[in-house]
Design a protein around this motif. Structure first.
Motif, PDB file in Angstrom:
ATOM      1  N   ALA A  95       2.264  19.983 -11.059  1.00 33.63           N
ATOM      2  CA  ALA A  95       2.643  18.776 -10.319  1.00 33.63           C
ATOM      3  C   ALA A  95       2.873  17.614 -11.289  1.00 33.63           C
ATOM      4  CB  ALA A  95       1.545  18.413  -9.316  1.00 33.63           C
TER       5      ALA A  95
ATOM      6  N   TYR B 130      14.226  16.880  -5.101  1.00 34.55           N
ATOM      7  CA  TYR B 130      13.712  18.235  -5.336  1.00 34.55           C
ATOM      8  C   TYR B 130      12.497  18.197  -6.261  1.00 34.55           C
ATOM      9  CZ  TYR B 130      13.588  23.209  -6.407  1.00 34.55           C
ATOM     10  OH  TYR B 130      13.186  24.513  -6.559  1.00 34.55           O
TER      11      TYR B 130
ATOM     12  N   LYS C 161       9.609  16.951  -4.328  1.00 30.36           N
ATOM     13  CA  LYS C 161       9.142  17.982  -3.398  1.00 30.36           C
ATOM     14  C   LYS C 161       8.278  19.016  -4.118  1.00 30.36           C
ATOM     15  CE  LYS C 161      10.840  21.765  -0.481  1.00 30.36           C
ATOM     16  NZ  LYS C 161      12.057  22.483   0.006  1.00 30.36           N
ATOM     17  N   MET C 162       8.693  19.431  -5.317  1.00 33.62           N
ATOM     18  CA  MET C 162       7.937  20.432  -6.060  1.00 33.62           C
ATOM     19  C   MET C 162       6.579  19.879  -6.508  1.00 33.62           C
ATOM     20  SD  MET C 162       9.653  23.186  -5.930  1.00 33.62           S
ATOM     21  CE  MET C 162       8.754  24.175  -7.125  1.00 33.62           C
TER      22      MET C 162
ATOM     23  N   TYR D 225       4.907  17.645  -4.934  1.00 35.02           N
ATOM     24  CA  TYR D 225       4.114  17.595  -3.699  1.00 35.02           C
ATOM     25  C   TYR D 225       3.569  18.981  -3.341  1.00 35.02           C
ATOM     26  CZ  TYR D 225       3.448  17.812   1.380  1.00 35.02           C
ATOM     27  OH  TYR D 225       2.959  18.065   2.629  1.00 35.02           O
ATOM     28  N   LEU D 226       4.415  20.014  -3.433  1.00 35.32           N
ATOM     29  CA  LEU D 226       3.986  21.368  -3.092  1.00 35.32           C
ATOM     30  C   LEU D 226       2.871  21.851  -4.024  1.00 35.32           C
ATOM     31  CD1 LEU D 226       7.410  23.120  -2.293  1.00 35.32           C
ATOM     32  CD2 LEU D 226       5.636  22.408  -0.675  1.00 35.32           C
ATOM     33  N   CYS D 227       3.008  21.570  -5.322  1.00 34.01           N
ATOM     34  CA  CYS D 227       1.962  21.976  -6.275  1.00 34.01           C
ATOM     35  C   CYS D 227       0.648  21.256  -5.986  1.00 34.01           C
ATOM     36  CB  CYS D 227       2.415  21.682  -7.705  1.00 34.01           C
ATOM     37  SG  CYS D 227       3.759  22.750  -8.292  1.00 34.01           S
ATOM     38  N   SER D 228       0.734  19.964  -5.670  1.00 38.53           N
ATOM     39  CA  SER D 228      -0.471  19.210  -5.337  1.00 38.53           C
ATOM     40  C   SER D 228      -1.086  19.719  -4.041  1.00 38.53           C
ATOM     41  CB  SER D 228      -0.139  17.719  -5.199  1.00 38.53           C
ATOM     42  OG  SER D 228       0.368  17.195  -6.401  1.00 38.53           O
ATOM     43  N   MET D 229      -0.231  20.095  -3.096  1.00 43.57           N
ATOM     44  CA  MET D 229      -0.701  20.604  -1.815  1.00 43.57           C
ATOM     45  C   MET D 229      -1.450  21.924  -1.985  1.00 43.57           C
ATOM     46  SD  MET D 229       1.552  21.165   1.664  1.00 43.57           S
ATOM     47  CE  MET D 229       2.500  22.523   0.943  1.00 43.57           C
ATOM     48  N   VAL D 230      -1.064  22.728  -2.974  1.00 49.26           N
ATOM     49  CA  VAL D 230      -1.774  23.966  -3.284  1.00 49.26           C
ATOM     50  C   VAL D 230      -3.089  23.654  -4.002  1.00 49.26           C
ATOM     51  CG1 VAL D 230      -1.714  26.067  -4.684  1.00 49.26           C
ATOM     52  CG2 VAL D 230       0.295  25.407  -3.347  1.00 49.26           C
TER      53      VAL D 230
ATOM     54  N   LEU E 144      -1.615  12.906  -1.404  1.00 53.84           N
ATOM     55  CA  LEU E 144      -1.051  13.618  -0.251  1.00 53.84           C
ATOM     56  C   LEU E 144      -0.984  12.700   0.971  1.00 53.84           C
ATOM     57  CD1 LEU E 144      -2.758  17.136  -0.521  1.00 53.84           C
ATOM     58  CD2 LEU E 144      -0.479  16.454  -1.285  1.00 53.84           C
TER      59      LEU E 144
END
Length: 277
Positions: free
Chosen positions: A149, A180, A183-184, A186-191, A235
């Motif tokens: 992230a 993009y 978004k990536m 955010y997705l890594c932080s969300m994991v 988040l």
């Protein structure tokens, strides 16, 4: 078999890792696809050697090798390489592997100076439980996700600055668009957030049972929860308040600096953490 017996594997890994980062750097400066392909294959070999080294350590100690600073940082670097290769395979984000593995190489280089001795028998008895192993492993994987992230946020900031200064060209195109990259990140932080939360829950449960002098005021405990709070706030800003753009990327970068403090510094201030997680 001691670490010294397989030191050549580690040394070869460092050399190939350096050559891989160099190849990606040449590609970054010159948009050289051949250098990029060579760097990718060198990085794949690095991952293979790291995996072999891990397997040897597993066989040697009869458990997962994450009990010493050396083992912990090595596993952290392996996680970064693994995740960066997976993202490169499935998403094909140009320059991402270069930035990610500059970070991975720095960790490997720092690890050369980490203590390479084995954990004492008493420490192994204390730590080698399912709860503690899962706690440490999940923490490092969450740190790996936060590392990625951070890389995406750095790429966002570089891309943002290039657009602001109107530096058009092929390099700008290969960074990918800002939405993009955001978004990536955010997705890594969300994991990473739920993994870290679960790791901390397991760690607290284990420490409450096994550690006589466990304290909520321990430096490692406090900073770990600060990391969780920082990324949870990130988040919330993204999802709850709809904040986007440069300020969000800067928040992500700042949160990762706290991760680095937690990995490299807070363990020295802890009363019962004998390792880096």
């Amino acid at each position: 078999m001691t670490v010294a017996n397989v030191k050549w594997i580690y040394d070869l890994t460092i050399i190939l890792y350096a050559l891989s980062v160099l190849g990606y750097f040449i590609d970054f400066l010159q948009n050289n696809r051949k250098a990029n392909q060579l760097a990718f294959w060198l990085l794949s070999i690095v991952w293979g050697l790291q995996t072999i080294f891990l397997v040897i350590q597993v066989i040697k100690i009869g458990g997962f090798p994450i009990l010493t600073p050396f083992e912990g940082l090595f596993f952290y670097a392996w996680v970064i390489v693994t995740l960066s290769l997976l993202i490169n395979w499935f998403f094909r984000v140009d320059f991402f592997v270069f930035f990610a593995n500059v970070l991975g190489f720095i960790i490997m280089a720092i690890n050369l100076f980490a203590a390479k001795g084995e954990a004492s028998f008493v420490l192994k008895e204390q730590l080698m439980s399912e709860l503690s192993i899962i706690h440490i492993t999940m923490a490092f994987i969450s740190y790996g996700a936060f590392s990625l992230a951070f890389i995406f946020s750095i790429m966002y900031l570089i891309q943002y600055q290039m657009l602001k200064e109107k530096k058009w060209g092929k390099r700008l195109q290969r960074f990918g668009n800002l939405s993009y990259l955001e978004k990536m990140a955010y997705l890594c932080s969300m994991v990473g957030v739920p993994l870290l939360l679960l790791s901390l829950i397991l760690g607290v449960v284990w420490a409450s049972i096994k550690v006589a002098d466990f304290s909520w005021l321990d430096a490692k405990v406090i900073i770990s929860f600060i990391v969780l709070l920082a990324y949870s706030t990130y988040l919330y800003q993204k999802v709850g308040r709809g904040i986007e753009g440069k300020s969000l990327a800067l928040w992500n970068v700042g949160a990762f600096l706290i991760v680095l403090i937690n990995v490299f510094l807070s363990g020295t201030l802890s009363d019962f953490h004998f390792w880096y997680v």
